[in-house]
Design an enzyme around this catalytic site. Structure first.
Site, short mmCIF file in Angstrom:
data_model
loop_
_atom_site.label_atom_id
_atom_site.label_comp_id
_atom_site.label_asym_id
_atom_site.label_seq_id
_atom_site.Cartn_x
_atom_site.Cartn_y
_atom_site.Cartn_z
N HIS A 130 2.14 39.04 56.38
CA HIS A 130 1.61 38.41 55.17
C HIS A 130 1.23 39.53 54.19
CE1 HIS A 130 -1.54 36.36 52.76
NE2 HIS A 130 -1.02 35.22 53.15
N GLN A 210 -3.52 33.33 61.71
CA GLN A 210 -2.79 32.17 62.24
C GLN A 210 -2.88 32.11 63.77
OE1 GLN A 210 -1.57 29.92 60.23
NE2 GLN A 210 -1.52 31.02 58.29
N CYS A 371 3.49 33.92 50.66
CA CYS A 371 2.81 35.23 50.63
C CYS A 371 3.42 36.18 51.66
CB CYS A 371 1.31 35.10 50.87
SG CYS A 371 0.47 34.24 49.55
N1 PMP Z 1 -2.62 36.74 57.20
C1 PMP Z 1 -1.95 35.62 57.48
C2 PMP Z 1 -0.96 35.62 58.62
C3 PMP Z 1 -2.18 34.48 56.73
O1 PMP Z 1 -1.51 33.35 57.02
C4 PMP Z 1 -3.12 34.51 55.69
C5 PMP Z 1 -3.37 33.29 54.82
N2 PMP Z 1 -2.22 32.59 54.47
C6 PMP Z 1 -3.80 35.71 55.44
C7 PMP Z 1 -3.52 36.81 56.21
C8 PMP Z 1 -4.82 35.82 54.35
O2 PMP Z 1 -5.91 35.00 54.63
P1 PMP Z 1 -7.04 34.74 53.54
O3 PMP Z 1 -6.33 34.35 52.28
O4 PMP Z 1 -7.85 33.64 54.12
O5 PMP Z 1 -7.79 36.01 53.38
#
Ligand code: PMP
Length: 413
Positions: A130, A210, A371
């Protein structure tokens, strides 16, 4: 337990009633919510815990001598204890409360890596990550002259372990890897990956955003050094999360942010920082949200992580079987081990158009790059449509998804 028996587990089936947001109509149809990987819905237990605190116990934490402040502090610190227990951290001193995974990873990049990385050092990540587990490392590499290495993935969306291993040299100071891919659902063999890295003395951070909502996570059994996750993907409020880190590492890291609560003593000559975990928690925290996150942990534990994992595994299998029967549908991400996430394409319909047609039928899915632009680039795609599961989904949700996809095919025929 057979997959279908797991789907019929009474505990899990009843959970749906605990989530008020699921019981509404969207565009005239009962809502089918298949976007929990982006943010999951909240049960009454969480909503009520936050609301009770706001109505009866609201005050600032740690500082006050009055009753409300004591109560707020007890609830807030109680949530930390629940989170410690949830991931089996050895000590509450190692549980840093943050605004989410993104902040947790940035904290490690800036407070652990920035002071120690030198030109010539390397940070290792994978193609599956991500953006939250890419950009903080790019920033710290730019700041220090270190180099960012990226381990490849195969056509199924799995990390190539031999190639990852080949990149692990003495130059690599930190490996950052996701537990589960949000874009493709791949469950990475993190125990194996961590063991390989630790054998070479490489510090390991796991992005567990996740991971925690879907499976039992024991940071001691994993053997990593840092584990980051978000509250809003595990049925808690947004703006909450955790960085777990080994005490000996956290102890030697400078504070990430300065302000109230992270100090013991301040003068213009010298500031003495507070002890762990408070050294990393400057300013008034998200008290209400964290109390809600504590309630989310209670909720998850009452359902049982094992039950959740079995239910989602069986439901994912059902979803894949059904999706494969849809004419013109192509799965993106076919890892041998997947959590309840499935990306796909339908004919040449743009994912945003498909998502809109599904929404017209009350079915909420995610569309776009999730993302994780490098993952999309790896597959030569601008984006996908993604259906993601949580403990409250059932086979009826999947049947509704399939019916909505059939309708979309007709619309775009
Ligand atoms: N890592 C992963 C694998 C995610 O799925 C996400 C959120 N989609 C994030 C990091 C970032 O999380 P947050 O926006 O809650 O900080």
């Amino acid at each position: 337990m057979s997959p279908l028996a797991a789907l019929a587990t009474a505990d899990i089936a009843g959970c749906r009633d605990d989530f008020p947001a699921l019981h509404q109509t969207i565009n005239g149809q009962a809502l089918v919510f298949l976007d929990s990987a982006a943010s999951s819905q909240q049960p009454f237990a969480v909503i009520d815990a936050v609301s009770r605190y706001q109505r009866e116990d609201h005050a600032n934490v740690h500082r006050g001598v009055h009753t409300l402040s004591h109560r707020a502090t007890e609830l807030y610190e109680g949530a930390r204890d629940k989170l410690r227990d949830f991931i089996n951290a050895p000590s509450r001193r190692e549980v840093i409360l943050t605004s989410g995974t993104t902040e947790s990873i940035n904290l490690v990049a800036q407070s652990y890596c920035r002071p120690s990385l030198q030109p010539g050092d390397q940070v290792l990540i994978t193609w599956l990550e991500h953006h939250s587990n890419i950009v903080p490392w790019q920033l710290v590499c730019e700041q220090t002259g270190a180099e960012l290495l990226v381990a490849p993935i195969n056509d199924r969306g799995e990390i190539e372990l031999d190639e990852l291993q080949a990149l692990m040299t003495e130059r690599v100071k930190l490996l950052a890897v996701g537990h589960v891919s949000n874009a493709l659902g791949t469950v990475n063999p993190v125990v194996d990956i961590i063991a390989r890295a630790k054998a070479l003395g490489i510090t390991v951070l796991v992005d567990g955003a996740q991971g925690v909502p879907h499976m039992n996570v024991d940071v001691q059994a994993l053997g990593c050094d840092f584990y980051a996750f978000s509250g809003h993907k595990m049925f808690g409020p947004t703006g909450t999360g955790v960085l777990w880190g080994r005490e000996e590492l956290l102890e030697n890291m400078p504070p990430y942010k300065g302000g109230g609560d992270m100090i013991l003593e301040v003068s213009f000559e010298k500031t003495v920082f507070n002890e762990l975990p408070y050294k990393f928690e400057a300013g008034t925290p998200n008290i209400a949200g964290t109390i809600g996150l504590g309630a989310a942990v209670d909720y998850l534990q009452s359902v049982g992580m094992q039950n959740i994992e079995e239910h989602e595994k069986a439901l994912h299998r059902y979803m894949v079987d059904q999706l494969e029967s849809v004419e013109g549908l192509r799965l993106v991400g076919t890892a041998r081990k997947q959590a309840g996430v499935q990306s796909f394409l339908l004919n040449d319909i743009h994912p945003h158009d498909l998502g809109t047609i599904l929404d017209h039928q009350g079915v909420a899915v995610r569309t776009g790059h999730h993302c994780a632009m490098p993952v999309m680039q790896r597959f030569g795609l601008p984006g996908t449509t993604r259906a993601s599961l949580a403990l409250y989904n059932n086979t009826n949700d999947i049947d509704r998804l399939i019916a909505a996809l059939d309708k979309a095919r007709e619309v775009f025929a």
